[in-house]
Design a protein around this motif. Structure first.
Motif, PDB file in Angstrom:
ATOM      1  N   LEU A  64       6.206 -26.347   4.979  1.00 32.79           N
ATOM      2  CA  LEU A  64       7.661 -26.406   4.816  1.00 32.79           C
ATOM      3  C   LEU A  64       8.200 -27.810   5.074  1.00 32.79           C
ATOM      4  CD1 LEU A  64       8.672 -23.043   6.523  1.00 32.79           C
ATOM      5  CD2 LEU A  64       8.771 -23.592   4.090  1.00 32.79           C
ATOM      6  N   VAL A  65       7.728 -28.443   6.153  1.00 31.59           N
ATOM      7  CA  VAL A  65       8.246 -29.766   6.512  1.00 31.59           C
ATOM      8  C   VAL A  65       7.807 -30.819   5.497  1.00 31.59           C
ATOM      9  CG1 VAL A  65       8.153 -31.585   8.263  1.00 31.59           C
ATOM     10  CG2 VAL A  65       8.481 -29.218   8.953  1.00 31.59           C
ATOM     11  N   GLY A 100       6.772 -30.291   2.437  1.00 33.71           N
ATOM     12  CA  GLY A 100       7.433 -29.952   1.173  1.00 33.71           C
ATOM     13  C   GLY A 100       8.882 -30.418   1.159  1.00 33.71           C
ATOM     14  N   GLY A 101       9.572 -30.235   2.283  1.00 37.89           N
ATOM     15  CA  GLY A 101      10.949 -30.725   2.381  1.00 37.89           C
ATOM     16  C   GLY A 101      11.021 -32.239   2.281  1.00 37.89           C
ATOM     17  N   ALA A 152      10.503 -33.146  -1.337  1.00 40.60           N
ATOM     18  CA  ALA A 152      11.706 -32.835  -2.105  1.00 40.60           C
ATOM     19  C   ALA A 152      12.806 -33.854  -1.818  1.00 40.60           C
ATOM     20  CB  ALA A 152      12.186 -31.424  -1.774  1.00 40.60           C
ATOM     21  N   LEU A 153      12.960 -34.224  -0.555  1.00 45.08           N
ATOM     22  CA  LEU A 153      13.989 -35.200  -0.185  1.00 45.08           C
ATOM     23  C   LEU A 153      13.703 -36.568  -0.790  1.00 45.08           C
ATOM     24  CD1 LEU A 153      16.542 -35.757   1.466  1.00 45.08           C
ATOM     25  CD2 LEU A 153      15.061 -36.321   3.398  1.00 45.08           C
ATOM     26  N   THR A 205      14.657 -36.690  -4.649  1.00 47.96           N
ATOM     27  CA  THR A 205      16.016 -36.392  -5.099  1.00 47.96           C
ATOM     28  C   THR A 205      16.891 -37.631  -4.964  1.00 47.96           C
ATOM     29  OG1 THR A 205      16.729 -35.672  -2.911  1.00 47.96           O
ATOM     30  CG2 THR A 205      15.821 -33.984  -4.379  1.00 47.96           C
TER      31      THR A 205
END
Length: 162
Positions: A26-27, A29-30, A33-34, A37
């Protein structure tokens, strides 16, 4: 003082590894993603590798704590109470007077069944914590402990808890 069955380490290590993998996924992947973007322009090129490194360090610590937990965990059926000692960083000593025991259960999660273990759960009368669990027992030992605690709770029913 009685120790837990060494196989409990397998359960704790599998759980620690699974939780670390989920958290890490999760971390990281976040972070990915960050970095892809328009929220953070320009994202430093070391951002994702740094986050991954922190996640790996935390995972190693979590696995170490799971491993070390076994060395500390002890319990004892004393004359008037159940005594439990546990905690890797913060040592916790729990004393459960038999007169406060309401009922005793045993449970076996799928992972515990796989390695042949069981957990005894002691439900108590009280306001702070309503139950105490003793993991890492063989099914036979869990049954014996459950019966012994039941018998001791019945014998102490007329006594004062303080």
């Amino acid at each position: 003082m009685e120790r837990l069955t060494p196989r409990v380490r397998v359960v704790w290590l599998v759980l620690a590894t699974a939780r670390a993998a989920i958290f890490g996924g999760l971390v990281v992947g976040g972070a990915i993603a960050l970095s892809r973007t328009d929220l953070w322009i320009p994202a430093p090129s070391v951002f994702v590798p740094a986050v991954a490194a922190v996640v790996i360090v935390l995972a190693v610590i979590r696995v170490f704590v799971a491993w070390r937990r076994y060395a500390v965990w002890r319990f004892d059926l004393r004359d008037d109470d159940l005594y439990i000692k546990r905690g890797v960083f913060t040592r916790i000593q729990t004393v459960v007077p038999y007169v406060r025991v309401q009922h005793v259960d045993s449970r076996r999660s799928p992972l515990e069944r796989t390695v042949g273990l069981a957990t005894v759960v002691v439900f108590t009368a009280g306001s702070r914590s309503s139950d105490v669990a003793i993991p890492g027992l063989t099914p036979a030992r869990a049954e014996d402990l459950q019966e012994a605690l039941r018998r001791l709770a019945i014998e102490s029913a007329g006594e004062d808890a303080v």
